[in-house]
Write an enzyme that holds these catalytic residues in place. Structure first.
Site, mmCIF file in Angstrom:
data_model
loop_
_atom_site.group_PDB
_atom_site.id
_atom_site.type_symbol
_atom_site.label_atom_id
_atom_site.label_comp_id
_atom_site.label_asym_id
_atom_site.label_seq_id
_atom_site.Cartn_x
_atom_site.Cartn_y
_atom_site.Cartn_z
ATOM 1 N N GLY A 1 9.299 56.937 -11.615
ATOM 2 C CA GLY A 1 8.064 57.035 -12.395
ATOM 3 C C GLY A 1 6.811 57.334 -11.587
ATOM 4 N N LYS B 1 25.470 56.326 -15.196
ATOM 5 C CA LYS B 1 24.482 56.396 -14.130
ATOM 6 C C LYS B 1 24.197 54.957 -13.740
ATOM 7 C CE LYS B 1 19.774 57.095 -13.100
ATOM 8 N NZ LYS B 1 18.435 57.196 -13.665
ATOM 9 N N THR C 1 9.963 60.398 -16.896
ATOM 10 C CA THR C 1 8.539 60.127 -17.085
ATOM 11 C C THR C 1 7.686 61.399 -17.072
ATOM 12 O OG1 THR C 1 8.917 58.043 -15.956
ATOM 13 C CG2 THR C 1 6.633 58.707 -16.242
#
Lengths: 322, 257
Positions: B157, B96, B207
């Site tokens: 996040g 990734k 998150t």
């Protein structure tokens, strides 16, 4: 009289030795280093802050940790400062503060005025925060040194630069050697810290500055020193602090108060915290009969008194059974 | 089954492994979520040599596929080096790819991203690029050799959820045959269900689970939401109308007004 060999003179070993000696054991402490210090305990923040820690820790940290301040005070009178913990965040990180408040208890919300009353140097810098009035802190280095003096006075024998010691001369071995102990369940969590000195700021208590990525705490110490910590990295590398971590810690300190920009950097440090998979410490009895106290993670000073008590209970109850 | 680059996966939820209260909770969350792929960051875990070995072996022991990431890399060179390191540590050519352009917003540097993607694709990597919802950038990433795209739905996040539904719809419409995984910005299970209902192939989050009060419960909730959103998409959603349409027949009623 039970003859006990305690391996390791970090906070786990020293508190364990104290508990055992206080219950009448004849204790010898073997430390591989030549002096107190140089271990993770020496680099600790010294915050006895179970309710703040609950933000990212299990409830056991509160139940085991809330007795800690009284244990230290009882053992070393005058060492513990009972001034609470102040948690602040910048206006743009208000959601971090809300999250922290939702995950913890035993706190009150404080506004700009209340923050200024608690910490005059932070007046006008933060609009909102949380105050954990029941929390305390101590200076870990003073605590370790004072504990060594007290143990010596109690008749505990210290062997520094100790090699392998034959367990045959002892009734019981208590192993508190942290990462040096070969335990498959243990892993290292690297932490980096620094010590600053400035006369331009003073703080009465530990202050935690929330940030989505770089939360830090600053703990005031004697002689205008401030301990700034601490990174949390899944690694057992204990080499010097990295430039990135140093920048992050300094940036955060500067964000708390710009005067930290002019502070002297007295010391930087990096150590490896021993941790079990649930980040909670354990007292275990090994196959060879030795008792281990390990996995104190970032809660050495907070949870070692409870672990010392557990270890002593295990040792003395087991001997009663025998 | 979800076919991701030739690998059959049971779940369309990909889970990040950072920021959990403890490895034990991370392991339980992975199990509860039903995920088949976890991402792991090499950047900060390194700090020298085999230092992070313990954490990595813990990740490997979860029994799910590992998608290493280059989180925290700010330059092409850094990202490429980290990707190569990840290939060795985890024995996978999946990566990734994150090239961060702004320290504060964690917005991808799309120029660096395309460049790094080209280098890594040529080197035999299967690159999962973390990108914005920009269609032209997406085209460039595909020509660089990427077979999968990972557009954000909001900043990393932020927990804001899909802030630009139109952009996500148009991306899905433009690339009907490319696997699209929504990465970053999801805060709630309903956000995950929403993007899955739009026809996205999978979602990746970290998150929202790791920082929940009960990460294990939240992981389970996201797992269900992703399944629900996918099944809804496959079942053909009813389009919204401006008028009420009774679900019981109205024939036989006296008057239609």
């Amino acid at each position: 009289m039970r003859r006990v060999l305690v391996k390791g003179a970090g906070v786990a070993g020293l508190t364990g030795a104290h508990e055992l000696a206080a219950r009448g054991a004849s204790v010898t402490i073997a430390e591989i280093r030549s002096h107190i210090g140089g271990n993770p305990s020496w680099l600790a923040g010294g915050m006895l802050a179970p309710w703040c820690e609950r933000e990212s820790a299990e409830e056991a940290v509160v139940t085991l940790g809330k007795v800690s301040a009284d244990w230290w005070e009882r053992t070393l009178p005058g060492l513990v400062t009972r001034a609470g913990t102040l948690v602040v965040g910048h206006a743009r990180d208000a959601s971090e503060l809300a999250r922290f408040a939702a995950r913890t208890r035993n706190h009150e919300s404080v506004d700009e005025e209340a923050i200024a009353a608690l910490e005059p140097n932070l007046a006008g810098r933060f609009r909102q925060g949380l105050f954990f009035a029941g929390e305390t802190h101590l200076d870990p280095r003073r605590a370790l040194e004072a504990l060594v003096d007290k143990l010596r006075a109690m008749g505990v024998v210290f062997l520094f630069e100790a090699g392998e010691i034959a367990p045959s001369g002892f009734d019981q071995v208590v192993d508190c050697t942290g990462m040096a102990r070969a335990d498959d369940d243990l892993r290292g969590v690297r932490g980096e810290m620094l010590l600053l000195r400035t006369r331009d700021v003073s703080l009465a208590r530990p202050v935690r500055l929330l940030h989505p990525r770089h939360p830090i705490y600053i703990v005031p110490r004697a002689d205008h020193h401030f301990m700034v910590g601490a990174t949390m990295i899944e690694s057992d590398h204990d080499g010097p602090i990295t430039a990135r971590s140093l920048m992050e810690l300094l940036n955060a300190a500067y964000a708390l108060h710009p005067a930290f920009g002019e502070a002297e950097i007295v010391e930087t440090g990096a150590g490896v915290r021993p941790a079990y998979p649930d980040n909670l410490p354990r007292v275990k009895r090994r196959k060879d009969g030795a008792i281990t106290i390990n996995g104190l993670y970032r809660h050495g000073f907070l949870l070692s008194p409870a672990m010392a008590t557990q270890a002593a209970d295990l040792l003395f109850n087991a001997s009663a059974d025998n | 089954m979800f076919d991701l680059l030739g690998t059959k996966l049971a779940s369309r939820l990909l889970l990040g492994t950072a920021q959990y209260p403890s490895p034990a909770i991370l392991a339980d969350a992975v199990k509860a979520s039903g995920t088949s792929v976890v991402t792991v960051s090499l950047r900060r875990e390194m700090a020298g040599g085999k230092a992070g070995e313990k954490f990595w072996s813990l990740i490997r022991s979860l029994g799910v596929r590992v998608l290493p990431n280059t989180a925290g890399c700010h330059s092409v060179k850094e990202a490429v080096t980290t990707a190569k390191m990840a290939r060795e540590v985890f024995g996978t050519s999946w990566i990734k790819l994150e090239v961060i352009g702004n320290h504060d917003t964690l917005q991808p540097d799309v120029f660096g991203l395309v460049e790094a993607a080209r280098i890594l694709c040529e080197d035999g990597f299967s690159v999962f690029p973390y990108t914005t919802n920009d269609l032209v950038v997406a085209e460039r990433l595909l020509s660089a050799g990427c077979k999968v795209l990972m557009p954000w739905c909001a900043p990393i996040g932020s927990a804001l959820g899909p802030v630009n539904i139109m952009a996500l719809r148009s991306m899905r419409g433009h690339f009907p045959n490319v696997q699209l995984i929504v990465d970053a910005g999801l805060g709630r299970p309903s956000h995950a269900a929403t993007v899955m209902e739009l026809g996205f192939d999978a979602v990746l989050l970290n998150t929202a689970v790791a920082k929940a009060a009960d990460p294990v419960g939240m992981a389970r909730a996201f797992g269900k939401a992703v399944d629900a959103g996918r099944e809804a998409f496959c079942s053909g959603l009813v389009e919204p109308r401006d008028v009420a349409v009774p679900s019981t027949p109205t024939i036989g009623r006296a008057v239609f007004s």
